[in-house]
Design an enzyme around this catalytic site. Sequence first.
Site, mmCIF file in Angstrom:
data_model
loop_
_atom_site.group_PDB
_atom_site.id
_atom_site.type_symbol
_atom_site.label_atom_id
_atom_site.label_comp_id
_atom_site.label_asym_id
_atom_site.label_seq_id
_atom_site.Cartn_x
_atom_site.Cartn_y
_atom_site.Cartn_z
ATOM 1 N N TYR A 143 0.822 -1.210 0.000
ATOM 2 C CA TYR A 143 0.000 0.000 0.000
ATOM 3 C C TYR A 143 0.860 1.266 0.000
ATOM 4 C CZ TYR A 143 -4.689 -1.944 0.718
ATOM 5 O OH TYR A 143 -5.897 -2.567 0.562
ATOM 6 N N LYS A 194 3.294 -15.267 2.197
ATOM 7 C CA LYS A 194 3.650 -16.246 1.184
ATOM 8 C C LYS A 194 5.167 -16.374 1.141
ATOM 9 C CE LYS A 194 1.598 -17.056 -2.701
ATOM 10 N NZ LYS A 194 1.272 -18.508 -2.665
ATOM 11 N N ASP A 227 -2.659 -18.068 0.611
ATOM 12 C CA ASP A 227 -3.637 -18.734 -0.263
ATOM 13 C C ASP A 227 -4.273 -19.926 0.458
ATOM 14 O OD1 ASP A 227 -1.182 -20.066 -0.332
ATOM 15 O OD2 ASP A 227 -1.314 -20.618 -2.449
ATOM 16 N N ASP A 251 -6.337 -7.219 3.891
ATOM 17 C CA ASP A 251 -7.484 -6.581 3.224
ATOM 18 C C ASP A 251 -8.382 -7.650 2.616
ATOM 19 O OD1 ASP A 251 -9.033 -4.466 2.101
ATOM 20 O OD2 ASP A 251 -8.008 -4.788 0.180
ATOM 21 N N ASP A 255 -12.216 -9.366 4.113
ATOM 22 C CA ASP A 255 -13.468 -9.373 3.337
ATOM 23 C C ASP A 255 -14.028 -10.794 3.273
ATOM 24 O OD1 ASP A 255 -13.312 -6.645 2.732
ATOM 25 O OD2 ASP A 255 -13.928 -6.957 0.645
HETATM 26 C C1 IPM Z 1 -10.450 -1.382 3.715
HETATM 27 C C2 IPM Z 1 -10.690 -0.729 2.391
HETATM 28 C C3 IPM Z 1 -9.530 0.213 2.091
HETATM 29 C C4 IPM Z 1 -8.268 -0.626 1.950
HETATM 30 C C5 IPM Z 1 -9.701 1.146 0.888
HETATM 31 C C6 IPM Z 1 -10.975 1.951 0.969
HETATM 32 C C7 IPM Z 1 -8.511 2.062 0.721
HETATM 33 O O1 IPM Z 1 -10.874 -1.684 1.402
HETATM 34 O O2 IPM Z 1 -10.305 -0.686 4.726
HETATM 35 O O3 IPM Z 1 -10.399 -2.613 3.766
HETATM 36 O O4 IPM Z 1 -7.997 -1.189 0.879
HETATM 37 O O5 IPM Z 1 -7.547 -0.726 2.928
HETATM 38 MN MN MN Z 2 -10.895 -3.734 2.107
#
Ligand code: IPM
Ligand code: MN
Length: 379
Positions: A143, A194, A227, A251, A255
């Site tokens: 990032y 990884k 993975d 990240d 999710d």
């Molecule tokens: C998160 C989001 C952010 C990230 C974006 C909005 C920059 O997806 O907080 O998970 O990728 O970190």
């Molecule tokens: Mn995210």
Amino acid sequence: MASNRKLLVLPGDGIGPEVMNEVRKIVAWMGRKRAVGFDISEDAVGGDALDRHGVPLTDAAMAKALEADAVLFGSVGGPKWDTLPFDKKPERGLLRLRKEMDLFANLRPAKVFDALVDASSLKPEIVKGLDILIIRELTGGVYFGEPRGVSTRPDGQREAIDTQRYSTSEIRRVCAVAFELARKRNNKVCSSEKANVMHTGVLWREEATKLHKESYTDVQLNHMYADALAMQLVRWPAQFDVIVTDNLFGDILSDEASMLTGSLGMLPSASLGAPDATGRRKALYEPIHGSAPDIAGKGIANPLAETLSYAMMLRYSFDLGGEADLVEKAVENVLAAGYRTADLLPMGSDAAKLTAQGLRKVGTQEMGDALVKELDRLV
Ligand code: IPM
Ligand code: MN
């Protein structure tokens, strides 16, 4: 209510302001009923700040964030700003906050509420009672790594570069947070990278192992390629307690973990810096769901992730564990009572079927009102 607890509220874009409005009701309730007041200021971030000030975060807002005891964040981004150059995008506002506040440890708990066991896309027996904590490194890795950017090569081809970089101290400090928090939970850490293909992965594994040997042998540590972890998260999530991983893997994996709990609309997060001399950590609290432009402005967004982020703030920044429990209990109870925003319902479920199941489809505001009512009932 006047208070010495300084809180900066940054609603942002998309569903951010909508879900924040519901949390305001709970903040007001806490002031009224529990004498938990804040000295609240508010500012713009993301596309909202771009529209008003031409930048995704003003220096003044950044300064306020650095001064605050905690920042409560909504979400940023949306199609309106998608074509802007990279350094002007709404997301840069959030990344600047994370970087300048040095919020290296991002705590993303994925907890399955009993009432939502059927909302998960996995079988009930796989997710029931699930309670895992993903700790995502938040201020390093791909990032932020340099060099980065897009250029045109002499042969006319365009080329893009992102760089994954990690130093020993960056790895150690986030792993230390994972070990410390594991001690208060089920005492297990799974460190993920990884190491089979990435140098940063090799270093990550070595440093996690070293730190564990030095100071945390009472905690169980294992390592898993990212993975494989993605696969294990849907195969047998209950094997995990605390997962610690880098910025990008964290990240993605968080999710994925959110869907174990039924919806992306349920997951809160806390981003913490290092403690200062007085033990105070800089902190930002945000739902992990993002701005969800497809449903923004429709009044249907789920305010529970923002609500649970506020609960995390009470717990971690203000040592108000009792009040945090209360908010979490209210969330649990409104879910048990059948309140569901659209994201918590099966795709294409019709009204008659819902009633038969004792479920009630509600919008953002109704969910917020139900929470306040439940809080009233609880005390
Ligand atoms: C998160 C989001 C952010 C990230 C974006 C909005 C920059 O997806 O907080 O998970 O990728 O970190
Ligand atoms: Mn995210």
